[in-house]
Design an enzyme around this catalytic site. Structure first.
Site, PDB file in Angstrom:
ATOM      1  N   GLY A 146       0.823  -1.220  -0.040  1.00 39.40           N
ATOM      2  CA  GLY A 146       0.019   0.075   0.066  1.00 39.40           C
ATOM      3  C   GLY A 146       0.968   1.144   0.005  1.00 39.40           C
ATOM      4  CG  HIS A 147      -1.253   4.848   0.412  1.00 44.43           C
ATOM      5  ND1 HIS A 147      -1.069   5.670   1.536  1.00 44.43           N
ATOM      6  CD2 HIS A 147      -2.582   4.053   0.699  1.00 44.43           C
ATOM      7  CE1 HIS A 147      -2.271   5.517   2.240  1.00 44.43           C
ATOM      8  NE2 HIS A 147      -3.135   4.783   1.752  1.00 44.43           N
TER       9      HIS A 147
END
Lengths: 315, 315, 315
Positions: free
Chosen positions: A220-221
């Site tokens: 994820g980011h």
């Protein structure tokens, strides 16, 4: 994200149509989410309960939805919808540039690096030396890849963060937070086939030197993975997690966002990690606990019928 | 992996700079990991505890890090780092050949086979008749695909094995074992979208005739899947597993490496298989057990409060 | 699937070589599976236990493997293998058309939509306005995409349904049910990287307006996802599920086929959903139950040793 050159806070105010309060002489040097800000940054806050944290953060310029007292030496940009104003700034300073070809002319690719067919390399990408990028890989704009990196086929580096703001009063309920962060892959990393590594919302997603990913890993980011980690196939990690050096995650492990897994931790297959784990231990199960005690728990479960036999005649 | 023609053991010794002990007249016919070796093969061993197994295996030529007694009719290649020497041989006899086009001129594609746009087909790939290869599929060098095979979009056939040797004393801790095995997909197989099937380290990953995969299936290096198996979406299988004929794995099942799932076994959704399972039964849970007893276990867990009620007054 | 124009039932009978019983004047308007049929449709049945359901369904024309009484105003097409006859009709009326280029001339793409490099867009695809289709995406024939849709790299829209009929008496045991359904993605949807959304077998797979998917989401054939749903990474959903509006599924959740998850339900990470869930609640675990009671269950498990201590001296 840092600007290429500082921008006057008055110009920022004019771009987003905000009332400027406080020091009107400031120069903004970048845009960042609250947990990533450094001096000179613009950040935003739209919930009263986060006002104090935001005003006291390193951010120099705060987009805010109420005219509050401005801390000394800072500036407030006051308007109704800080989230949308922030997104407007991201789009202004890092506009999406549609590709004109599969490998951008603005990409810089080091000596000895092999790019196989059907690869997409976006604008301003930097790839180091002696890398091997297999077919059908996508590398979004602004990604940075070190030396001796191998990326297997079909992997996607730098897709947008999965980050939305809920607008309960609208028919289309989720507003996208545009990402302006990057993915940085350090030297000697290998990424398997069919992986997806998202860019950070404002900071960088980092895969540390010497780390090796099997296939279908999702990162994820803004997550930071340390050096010499090993992740087996189908592991998924949420946004803004910190996975320290030498961590081993076995197949199909799921890791939540905003947590820390300490150095040298090992998480056994299919485990789920909802919160931070100390380093140096072996974990198992959902929620992941030390494997030894979790395995004892499984053994205890098998003894329930025996317990029942002992007590069933009690009234 | 077998060589195209036998190679003198003296030449092998010279390529890797090893001391040659034993029968110096031997011809090597291939390179293999210890569990796959056949007579004529070169293998390697670098842990003393595996010496006996290696020396007594079918391998004719053993790369070893200590000068031990050489079994009759065999040869030892003695040097400090057998792992690196083995990797050197793999690179020598199966060098990576960068693609010059998306569909290699050395690929052989059968009559009636349709290749959709944006597909990559590597060097020396063989694809049979009446296949349908959907867009954005990647087929690495040396893969072999039978007749009537359908591969949905985005799937990756033949990416490198996820196999590393730990070097605790180095800054970059993992050395890659270069793969020289292949993927073999037999007739009448269908592979869903977004799957990844890795090549074997030295032997072949095989998907048996008539087997059908849903989307996002991961198959590790050297795993052999039997005939007429059905795998639902997001199943992951580690390296060197043997899945026998007619096995059904439901969605998100995880299967560890180096194990056997017997003929006609069924594993229910999200189960985890850490060790071998007998054929002909239905399994469930982690670790996967017979579904019937596992479901009883779940029912027992729900009775703990009732047990507590019965005994809480005991001292 | 609906035909472009009605087709005489006599022509249908002749295409598949069936005996026509009942109303020979009928016009067929489409082909559908039994759970999707509307008046005018052709459907099929090959198990006696489903005869009544099929004959009493909305289907006007039924392919059947036994000459039974024909309901008034309907027609039966009698032959030995209705499944194969149905597949033959699908192939006849929706034949696979190999692509001649990466973006089909028959695709219609709206104003303001950006298609990045290495994207495949099949025949008869419709894409709305102001969409952004990232690199290496595959959009199969007949898919329909609304306005303001974002699809991240490597995603596959409209791959074939995973639907096979077992033929226990054959060497190749599974016959494929050819899909003639579509994928419909409504306005304002965002699909992450590396997702796979399969087409329906005869009806449509639908992703509702404003719904947002993270990376590596799998959606099975004919599943309908409501508006404003949020699915985190690595979620998998089987075929023909109905996920109502505003449902949130966290990472790695698995959802079985043929079920309903009600409006506003939330399913926590790694949970498994084997059967329908009421809306408006939070669920957890496998099988997914209300999170509150499931968490109590986990706490009870930890108390088994304490229970044992209390009773171990009982005889």
């Amino acid at each position: 994200m840092k600007f290429e050159a500082p921008v006057a806070v008055t110009e920022i105010a004019s771009i987003i149509g905000a009332e400027l309060v406080g020091n009107t002489q400031l120069m903004a040097t970048g845009i960042n989410e609250i947990h990533k800000v450094t001096p000179g940054d613009i950040s935003f806050v739209d919930f009263e309960k986060y006002y104090a944290a935001s005003l006291n953060s390193a951010a120099t310029i705060i987009i805010i939805n109420k005219k509050v007292d401005c801390p000394d030496g800072k500036a407030l940009l006051v308007l109704d919808d800080p989230f949308s104003a922030y997104v407007k700034l991201v789009k202004h300073f890092r506009p999406f540039e549609p590709a004109t070809k599969a490998i951008s002319d603005t990409a810089v690719i080091g000596e000895g690096t092999v790019i196989q067919p059907n690869v997409f390399i976006g604008n301003h990408v930097r790839i180091g030396r002696n890398c091997l990028i297999h077919p059908n890989v996508t590398i979004y704009d602004h990604s940075v890849i070190g030396d001796n990196v191998i990326i297997q086929a079909g992997t996607v580096i730098g897709a947008d963060a999965f980050y939305f703001k809920k607008r309960a009063d609208r028919e289309v309920m989720y507003d996208k937070l545009e990402s302006c962060g990057r993915v940085i892959i350090e030297d000697d990393v290998e990424i398997g086939a069919g992986c997806t590594i998202d860019k950070g919302v404002s900071g960088d997603t980092i895969i540390g030197r010497g780390t090796k990913f099997d296939n279908m890993i999702h990162i994820g980011h803004g997550t930071v993975v340390g050096k010499n980690c090993l992740f087996a196939a189908q592991v998924g990690i949420g946004g803004k997690a910190l996975i320290e050096d030498n961590v081993i995650l076995w197949g199909q492990v799921g890791v939540s966002k905003d947590l820390v897994i300490g150095k040298n931790a090992v998480v056994l297959a299919q485990s789920g990690v909802p919160s931070s784990l100390e380093g140096g231990k072996v974990y198992f199960g959902y929620p992941a606990e030390e494997a030894r005690s979790k395995k004892k728990e499984l053994a205890w479960i098998k003894r329930i019928p025996e317990i029942w036999e002992k007590i069933k005649h009690l009234s």
